[in-house]
Design a protein around this motif. Structure first.
Motif, PDB file in Angstrom:
ATOM      1  N   ALA A  13      52.783   1.529  40.175  1.00 27.92           N
ATOM      2  CA  ALA A  13      52.903   1.071  41.414  1.00 27.92           C
ATOM      3  C   ALA A  13      54.128   2.028  42.131  1.00 27.92           C
ATOM      4  CB  ALA A  13      53.011  -0.385  41.556  1.00 27.92           C
ATOM      5  N   ILE A  14      54.028   2.006  43.494  1.00 33.20           N
ATOM      6  CA  ILE A  14      54.826   2.691  44.066  1.00 33.20           C
ATOM      7  C   ILE A  14      55.680   1.729  45.037  1.00 33.20           C
ATOM      8  CG2 ILE A  14      55.765   4.519  45.521  1.00 33.20           C
ATOM      9  CD1 ILE A  14      54.056   5.763  43.327  1.00 33.20           C
ATOM     10  N   PRO A  15      56.812   1.349  44.985  1.00 29.94           N
ATOM     11  CA  PRO A  15      57.593   0.370  45.883  1.00 29.94           C
ATOM     12  C   PRO A  15      57.925   1.012  47.280  1.00 29.94           C
ATOM     13  CG  PRO A  15      59.121   1.209  43.858  1.00 29.94           C
ATOM     14  CD  PRO A  15      57.955   1.835  43.976  1.00 29.94           C
ATOM     15  N   LEU A  16      57.395   0.486  48.308  1.00 29.06           N
ATOM     16  CA  LEU A  16      57.115   0.938  49.650  1.00 29.06           C
ATOM     17  C   LEU A  16      58.149  -0.002  50.528  1.00 29.06           C
ATOM     18  CD1 LEU A  16      53.452   1.361  50.239  1.00 29.06           C
ATOM     19  CD2 LEU A  16      55.100   3.334  49.213  1.00 29.06           C
ATOM     20  N   GLN A  17      58.791   0.782  51.253  1.00 32.42           N
ATOM     21  CA  GLN A  17      59.742   0.166  52.477  1.00 32.42           C
ATOM     22  C   GLN A  17      59.002   0.498  53.623  1.00 32.42           C
ATOM     23  OE1 GLN A  17      64.149  -1.398  52.427  1.00 32.42           O
ATOM     24  NE2 GLN A  17      64.087   0.973  52.880  1.00 32.42           N
ATOM     25  N   ILE A  18      58.391  -0.177  54.288  1.00 32.11           N
ATOM     26  CA  ILE A  18      57.591   0.292  55.373  1.00 32.11           C
ATOM     27  C   ILE A  18      58.013  -0.321  56.605  1.00 32.11           C
ATOM     28  CG2 ILE A  18      55.300  -0.043  56.346  1.00 32.11           C
ATOM     29  CD1 ILE A  18      54.252  -0.612  53.876  1.00 32.11           C
ATOM     30  N   HIS A  19      58.581   0.703  57.370  1.00 32.95           N
ATOM     31  CA  HIS A  19      59.075   0.696  58.756  1.00 32.95           C
ATOM     32  C   HIS A  19      58.103   0.459  59.859  1.00 32.95           C
ATOM     33  CE1 HIS A  19      62.898   1.659  56.535  1.00 32.95           C
ATOM     34  NE2 HIS A  19      62.445   2.271  56.175  1.00 32.95           N
ATOM     35  N   LEU A  20      58.211  -0.244  60.751  1.00 34.41           N
ATOM     36  CA  LEU A  20      57.328  -0.267  62.055  1.00 34.41           C
ATOM     37  C   LEU A  20      57.857   1.141  62.899  1.00 34.41           C
ATOM     38  CD1 LEU A  20      54.973  -1.243  63.669  1.00 34.41           C
ATOM     39  CD2 LEU A  20      56.584  -2.865  64.552  1.00 34.41           C
ATOM     40  N   HIS A  21      56.926   1.801  63.360  1.00 35.06           N
ATOM     41  CA  HIS A  21      57.603   2.820  64.351  1.00 35.06           C
ATOM     42  C   HIS A  21      58.138   2.355  65.610  1.00 35.06           C
ATOM     43  CE1 HIS A  21      57.093   6.201  67.069  1.00 35.06           C
ATOM     44  NE2 HIS A  21      57.487   6.818  65.758  1.00 35.06           N
ATOM     45  N   GLU A  22      59.025   2.911  65.901  1.00 29.62           N
ATOM     46  CA  GLU A  22      60.106   2.369  67.178  1.00 29.62           C
ATOM     47  C   GLU A  22      59.188   2.269  68.230  1.00 29.62           C
ATOM     48  OE1 GLU A  22      62.997   5.159  67.242  1.00 29.62           O
ATOM     49  OE2 GLU A  22      61.963   6.851  67.745  1.00 29.62           O
ATOM     50  N   SER A  23      58.324   3.068  68.567  1.00 31.42           N
ATOM     51  CA  SER A  23      57.425   3.003  69.843  1.00 31.42           C
ATOM     52  C   SER A  23      56.503   1.621  69.697  1.00 31.42           C
ATOM     53  CB  SER A  23      56.572   4.181  69.963  1.00 31.42           C
ATOM     54  OG  SER A  23      55.682   4.133  68.888  1.00 31.42           O
ATOM     55  N   GLN A  24      56.352   1.293  68.730  1.00 28.24           N
ATOM     56  CA  GLN A  24      55.845  -0.129  68.846  1.00 28.24           C
ATOM     57  C   GLN A  24      56.398  -1.273  68.591  1.00 28.24           C
ATOM     58  OE1 GLN A  24      52.339   1.162  66.190  1.00 28.24           O
ATOM     59  NE2 GLN A  24      52.902   2.909  66.994  1.00 28.24           N
ATOM     60  N   VAL A  25      57.699  -1.242  68.616  1.00 29.14           N
ATOM     61  CA  VAL A  25      58.462  -2.441  68.390  1.00 29.14           C
ATOM     62  C   VAL A  25      58.777  -2.912  69.916  1.00 29.14           C
ATOM     63  CG1 VAL A  25      60.763  -3.198  67.659  1.00 29.14           C
ATOM     64  CG2 VAL A  25      59.610  -1.527  66.444  1.00 29.14           C
ATOM     65  N   THR A  26      58.299  -4.198  70.051  1.00 32.61           N
ATOM     66  CA  THR A  26      58.554  -4.765  71.337  1.00 32.61           C
ATOM     67  C   THR A  26      59.715  -6.017  71.458  1.00 32.61           C
ATOM     68  OG1 THR A  26      56.635  -6.408  71.122  1.00 32.61           O
ATOM     69  CG2 THR A  26      55.973  -4.257  72.109  1.00 32.61           C
ATOM     70  N   THR A  27      60.206  -6.284  70.318  1.00 35.99           N
ATOM     71  CA  THR A  27      61.118  -7.332  70.190  1.00 35.99           C
ATOM     72  C   THR A  27      62.414  -6.852  69.966  1.00 35.99           C
ATOM     73  OG1 THR A  27      60.438  -7.737  67.789  1.00 35.99           O
ATOM     74  CG2 THR A  27      59.163  -9.073  69.564  1.00 35.99           C
ATOM     75  N   LEU A  28      63.296  -7.744  70.167  1.00 37.54           N
ATOM     76  CA  LEU A  28      64.830  -7.276  69.737  1.00 37.54           C
ATOM     77  C   LEU A  28      65.320  -8.672  69.029  1.00 37.54           C
ATOM     78  CD1 LEU A  28      66.856  -5.595  72.833  1.00 37.54           C
ATOM     79  CD2 LEU A  28      66.474  -4.792  70.453  1.00 37.54           C
ATOM     80  N   PRO A  29      65.977  -8.569  68.041  1.00 35.55           N
ATOM     81  CA  PRO A  29      66.215  -7.202  67.236  1.00 35.55           C
ATOM     82  C   PRO A  29      64.866  -6.606  66.495  1.00 35.55           C
ATOM     83  CG  PRO A  29      66.741  -9.065  66.049  1.00 35.55           C
ATOM     84  CD  PRO A  29      66.360  -9.712  67.063  1.00 35.55           C
ATOM     85  N   PRO A  30      64.928  -5.472  66.207  1.00 36.23           N
ATOM     86  CA  PRO A  30      63.542  -4.850  65.641  1.00 36.23           C
ATOM     87  C   PRO A  30      63.328  -5.561  64.256  1.00 36.23           C
ATOM     88  CG  PRO A  30      65.174  -3.386  65.487  1.00 36.23           C
ATOM     89  CD  PRO A  30      65.899  -4.360  66.336  1.00 36.23           C
ATOM     90  N   PRO A  31      62.010  -5.574  63.869  1.00 36.13           N
ATOM     91  CA  PRO A  31      61.658  -6.315  62.605  1.00 36.13           C
ATOM     92  C   PRO A  31      62.333  -5.576  61.502  1.00 36.13           C
ATOM     93  CG  PRO A  31      59.453  -5.200  63.447  1.00 36.13           C
ATOM     94  CD  PRO A  31      60.788  -5.162  64.558  1.00 36.13           C
ATOM     95  N   PRO A  32      62.655  -6.239  60.248  1.00 37.51           N
ATOM     96  CA  PRO A  32      63.121  -5.531  59.034  1.00 37.51           C
ATOM     97  C   PRO A  32      61.779  -4.807  58.671  1.00 37.51           C
ATOM     98  CG  PRO A  32      62.890  -7.986  58.630  1.00 37.51           C
ATOM     99  CD  PRO A  32      62.688  -7.831  60.213  1.00 37.51           C
ATOM    100  N   PRO A  33      62.086  -3.990  57.834  1.00 34.99           N
ATOM    101  CA  PRO A  33      60.894  -3.337  57.040  1.00 34.99           C
ATOM    102  C   PRO A  33      60.346  -4.057  56.016  1.00 34.99           C
ATOM    103  CG  PRO A  33      63.059  -2.310  56.127  1.00 34.99           C
ATOM    104  CD  PRO A  33      63.098  -3.104  57.304  1.00 34.99           C
ATOM    105  N   ALA A  34      59.065  -3.804  56.089  1.00 34.16           N
ATOM    106  CA  ALA A  34      58.174  -4.652  54.979  1.00 34.16           C
ATOM    107  C   ALA A  34      58.535  -4.166  53.509  1.00 34.16           C
ATOM    108  CB  ALA A  34      56.904  -4.592  55.158  1.00 34.16           C
TER     109      ALA A  34
END
Lengths: 356, 167
Positions: free
Chosen positions: A11-32
């Motif tokens: 398995a590959i451990p992934l740190q998934i970030h939401l692209h900034e253009s799709q972040v509508t809340t502050l603070p931005p969500p932490p990566p999954a």
């Protein structure tokens, strides 16, 4: 059957970030943080990822896609292969960006969720079946329930369930003389009559991904980031194992897939950085004598194979299969039978340095 | 070639010969259409592509609403031409369909590539349909665009089209 178990558990451990253009809340969500199966496909992670970001996404239709350093990731390539290819120096966790809008239709073929991935998988399986058995009747005639069970076993990483269904396909295995020799040594009483007659094939389905770099490097992290799929050559070609007296190795397979890198082996050897090539070269090419001299700054070619290089051409710097860097002298039949993906294809990543 | 014992497969060399023959025939039979080009397969970014490895390409084909009968005749001509020089897999056979302008008056285009498959040892027709802005056309819209006669004829053989990329 140990190796396939390791492959399926990889398995590959992934740190998934939401692209900034799709972040509508502050603070931005932490990566999954998600552990992605090597043999799986990125779009299948959507149900795991969406809950992390659903509250911040702008309204509209969701079509999931990923990028690594700006490079849109091809969703039909298994996750482990993408990682091996694009991260020669393994990055843990692997930082990738997820998007739910703005699907790059000019770079990626459409993906309509799990179904698209499933059909892509079945199509690959069909092709592999054709290569190994000479026809794909077994896959075409699979019952709906078998097809679903097989697909679900891949999605869930369930090797037992997978083997249960895939054995019904009666796909030929690669004739593994090396393994049968080992078996004879370790097991005095191999009851061959109890085993069902296993069809053998000499054709191995291979998908080769070649990353070309123009500058030499000592460390893998010096390899420049891939910014375009044009830097990667995709070669989908079966390898026919030639039955000869000597063992058909991974090196031999690469010679068939990338003949332009192995010009005339009687005159020169291919340099493989960081790999102990001496034995492989001696075993695979009887014609090489220590008397022949290569045009290589006057160095004697064959006594020190590491020093050899094809003057105006390329050299293989790295080979990765399922995250492993196998030795070139490994019997190719073992690789074909043990390191394959659920689609019965052997996915091989190679990094080649080209002289510009 | 001994047709009676032919298993339907082609060598890469024969594919190239057949491809050129097909392209020539196409040019003589289909004056309304641009010719196919033979493009070498760029195997690696650093290597000059070998002349022998290539594929046929016909791109940006857009047919504004024409006389339907004319198109049907052209399609049957294409069929005979193809049978003599190529042999395609049944599952992926797609007639060189003429794209008709959609009802929305939006122009649709199609790129066609005929590529040799080293797996199946036959030519494979790849096509990509898109709108004038480059957006790919979904499969159901492509199916709608086919002329009625072609759909009827191929409805049995055409169980599905496979989505795939080539080298």
């Amino acid at each position: 059957m140990e190796a396939p178990k390791f492959v399926w558990e990889g398995a590959i451990p992934l740190q998934i970030h939401l692209h900034e253009s799709q972040v509508t809340t502050l603070p931005p969500p932490p990566p999954a943080l998600i552990l992605a199966p090597r043999i799986g496909y990125l779009p299948l992670l959507a149900p795991l990822i969406k809950p992390y970001f659903s509250s911040t996404l702008p309204p509209g239709v969701d079509t999931i896609w990923f990028d690594y350093n700006g490079l849109p990731l091809k969703w039909y390539i298994p996750t482990g292969v993408l990682f091996d290819l694009l991260c020669p120096e393994p990055e843990r966790p692997w930082n990738i960006t997820v998007h739910f809008r703005g699907y790059p239709g000019s770079v990626l073929i459409p993906c309509e969720g799990e179904d698209s991935v499933k059909w892509s998988f079945i199509n690959s399986l069909k092709e592999a079946a054709y290569i190994m058995n000479g026809n794909c009747k077994n896959v075409m005639n699979m019952s709906q329930s078998d097809q679903l069970e097989l697909w679900h076993s891949v999605m869930n990483g369930n090797l037992e369930a997978y083997q249960r269904v895939s054995s019904k396909l009666k796909l030929a295995t690669v004739d593994d003389e090396y393994a049968s020799l080992c078996l004879q040594k370790s097991q005095q009483s191999v009851i061959e009559t109890d085993l069902p007659a296993q069809a053998k094939t000499g054709r191995v389905p291979v998908r080769l991904y070649v990353l070309s770099v123009s500058k030499d490097f000592d460390d893998l992290d010096e390899i420049p980031r891939v910014d375009s799929w044009e830097k990667i050559s995709y070669i989908n070609r079966p390898v026919e194992i030639r039955k000869e007296d000597k063992c058909f190795t991974l090196h031999d397979a690469l010679k068939i897939l990338l003949p332009e890198l192995f010009l005339d082996e009687s005159l020169m050897n291919v340099k493989l950085g960081g790999v102990d090539l001496e034995d492989a070269v001696r075993n695979s090419n009887e014609d090489v004598t220590s008397d022949k001299v290569v045009e290589d700054q006057g160095q004697n070619a064959c006594k020190r194979p590491e020093a050899c290089r094809i003057s105006s051409s390329a050299e293989i710097k790295l080979i990765r299969i399922q995250g492993i860097e196998p030795k070139l002298e490994i019997p190719f039949s073992w690789v074909a039978n043990n390191l394959l993906n659920p689609d019965y294809f052997l996915h091989v990543c190679v990094c080649v340095k080209v002289a510009q | 070639m001994d047709v009676l014992h032919w298993d339907g497969t082609l060598s890469a060399k024969d594919f190239r010969i057949g491809a050129f023959a097909f392209a020539q025939k196409w040019e003589s039979c289909n004056l309304a259409f641009p010719p196919w080009s033979w493009l070498p397969c760029p195997k690696h970014p650093w290597l000059a592509p070998p002349e022998e490895e290539g594929y046929l390409s016909l791109e940006k084909i857009c047919i504004s609403r024409p006389n339907e009968e004319e198109d049907i005749d052209q399609i049957s001509q294409i069929d005979t031409g193809e049978e003599e020089t190529c042999c395609s897999r049944n599952e992926d056979v797609l007639d060189d369909a003429t794209l008709v302008q959609s009802n929305h008056h939006e122009l649709h285009y199609c790129d066609f590539h005929i590529v040799y498959s080293s797996t199946f040892r036959v030519p494979v027709l790849y096509f990509r349909a898109y709108c004038s802005d480059g957006r790919p056309l979904p499969l159901d819209e492509i199916e709608k665009e086919l002329p009625a006669c072609a759909s009827k004829e191929l409805s049995k053989k055409w169980t599905f089209i496979t989505q795939e990329i080539h080298n």
